[in-house]
Design a protein around this motif. Sequence first.
Motif, PDB file in Angstrom:
ATOM      1  N   GLY A  48       0.797  -1.225   0.000  1.00 13.53           N
ATOM      2  CA  GLY A  48       0.000   0.000   0.000  1.00 13.53           C
ATOM      3  C   GLY A  48       0.829   1.274   0.000  1.00 13.53           C
ATOM      4  O   GLY A  48       0.275   2.365   0.035  1.00 13.53           O
ATOM      5  N   ASP A  49       2.170   1.126  -0.027  1.00  9.83           N
ATOM      6  CA  ASP A  49       3.030   2.306  -0.134  1.00  9.83           C
ATOM      7  C   ASP A  49       2.895   2.859  -1.548  1.00  9.83           C
ATOM      8  O   ASP A  49       2.603   2.114  -2.492  1.00  9.83           O
ATOM      9  N   CYS A  50       3.129   4.155  -1.707  1.00 16.19           N
ATOM     10  CA  CYS A  50       2.878   4.768  -3.005  1.00 16.19           C
ATOM     11  C   CYS A  50       3.951   5.777  -3.396  1.00 16.19           C
ATOM     12  O   CYS A  50       4.713   6.253  -2.558  1.00 16.19           O
ATOM     13  N   CYS A  51       3.961   6.077  -4.685  1.00 16.43           N
ATOM     14  CA  CYS A  51       4.762   7.183  -5.202  1.00 16.43           C
ATOM     15  C   CYS A  51       3.865   8.426  -5.201  1.00 16.43           C
ATOM     16  O   CYS A  51       2.717   8.377  -4.762  1.00 16.43           O
ATOM     17  N   ALA A  52       4.368   9.540  -5.710  1.00 15.73           N
ATOM     18  CA  ALA A  52       3.590  10.780  -5.719  1.00 15.73           C
ATOM     19  C   ALA A  52       2.290  10.618  -6.496  1.00 15.73           C
ATOM     20  O   ALA A  52       1.210  10.981  -6.015  1.00 15.73           O
ATOM     21  N   ILE A  53       2.373  10.072  -7.700  1.00 16.59           N
ATOM     22  CA  ILE A  53       1.172   9.878  -8.509  1.00 16.59           C
ATOM     23  C   ILE A  53       0.263   8.840  -7.857  1.00 16.59           C
ATOM     24  O   ILE A  53      -0.964   8.976  -7.866  1.00 16.59           O
ATOM     25  N   GLY A  54       0.843   7.828  -7.246  1.00 17.60           N
ATOM     26  CA  GLY A  54       0.060   6.833  -6.515  1.00 17.60           C
ATOM     27  C   GLY A  54      -0.718   7.456  -5.364  1.00 17.60           C
ATOM     28  O   GLY A  54      -1.829   7.020  -5.042  1.00 17.60           O
ATOM     29  N   ALA A  55      -0.161   8.500  -4.742  1.00 16.42           N
ATOM     30  CA  ALA A  55      -0.862   9.197  -3.665  1.00 16.42           C
ATOM     31  C   ALA A  55      -2.142   9.834  -4.186  1.00 16.42           C
ATOM     32  O   ALA A  55      -3.182   9.819  -3.513  1.00 16.42           O
ATOM     33  N   VAL A  56      -2.088  10.397  -5.404  1.00 18.91           N
ATOM     34  CA  VAL A  56      -3.289  10.974  -6.017  1.00 18.91           C
ATOM     35  C   VAL A  56      -4.302   9.862  -6.298  1.00 18.91           C
ATOM     36  O   VAL A  56      -5.500  10.017  -6.036  1.00 18.91           O
ATOM     37  N   CYS A  57      -3.820   8.744  -6.813  1.00 19.83           N
ATOM     38  CA  CYS A  57      -4.721   7.615  -7.075  1.00 19.83           C
ATOM     39  C   CYS A  57      -5.420   7.181  -5.789  1.00 19.83           C
ATOM     40  O   CYS A  57      -6.640   6.976  -5.777  1.00 19.83           O
ATOM     41  N   LYS A  58      -4.650   7.051  -4.702  1.00 20.19           N
ATOM     42  CA  LYS A  58      -5.238   6.656  -3.423  1.00 20.19           C
ATOM     43  C   LYS A  58      -6.271   7.679  -2.971  1.00 20.19           C
ATOM     44  O   LYS A  58      -7.357   7.317  -2.523  1.00 20.19           O
ATOM     45  N   ALA A  59      -5.936   8.972  -3.079  1.00 24.14           N
ATOM     46  CA  ALA A  59      -6.853  10.028  -2.648  1.00 24.14           C
ATOM     47  C   ALA A  59      -8.153   9.998  -3.454  1.00 24.14           C
ATOM     48  O   ALA A  59      -9.219  10.296  -2.927  1.00 24.14           O
ATOM     49  N   ARG A  60      -8.066   9.609  -4.721  1.00 26.81           N
ATOM     50  CA  ARG A  60      -9.259   9.527  -5.581  1.00 26.81           C
ATOM     51  C   ARG A  60      -9.982   8.188  -5.460  1.00 26.81           C
ATOM     52  O   ARG A  60     -11.020   7.993  -6.061  1.00 26.81           O
ATOM     53  N   GLY A  61      -9.388   7.260  -4.718  1.00 29.89           N
ATOM     54  CA  GLY A  61      -9.995   5.942  -4.585  1.00 29.89           C
ATOM     55  C   GLY A  61      -9.807   5.057  -5.796  1.00 29.89           C
ATOM     56  O   GLY A  61     -10.584   4.135  -6.029  1.00 29.89           O
ATOM     57  N   ILE A  62      -8.768   5.324  -6.587  1.00 31.95           N
ATOM     58  CA  ILE A  62      -8.470   4.536  -7.780  1.00 31.95           C
ATOM     59  C   ILE A  62      -7.576   3.368  -7.382  1.00 31.95           C
ATOM     60  O   ILE A  62      -6.534   3.565  -6.754  1.00 31.95           O
TER      61      ILE A  62
END
Length: 119
Positions: A48-62
Amino acid sequence: DELDAWHRTVADAIASPEGQAFLRELADALDAVPDRALIDKVLIDEEGDCCAIGAVCKARGIDAKGMDSDADSVAERLGAPLPLVAAIIDRNDGYHNDTPEVRWQRVRRWVDKRIKKET
């Protein structure tokens, strides 16, 4: 020169209303990363760790696990300017000796410097 043209293209994407909106969203998403650490090369890993773009995906629920992480695919999926997405990916992945915490700090500073202050 081709590099100068690319830098102008990135600057234009950053200055655009869409770019500014995405940078603000990215700043909020980065601030929501619990351990303030970013991975590289993968949007979101198995833990569940993320990169910067992954953080946006997580915030959007993608669900970004297994999502193609090239700039074209990410920009299209997130509706963000391609040059900006490419610059963010480069900023996140381009420094291989960083710890995840240093990577988060560096990316967060980069984003903050590019957000226009509202008057």
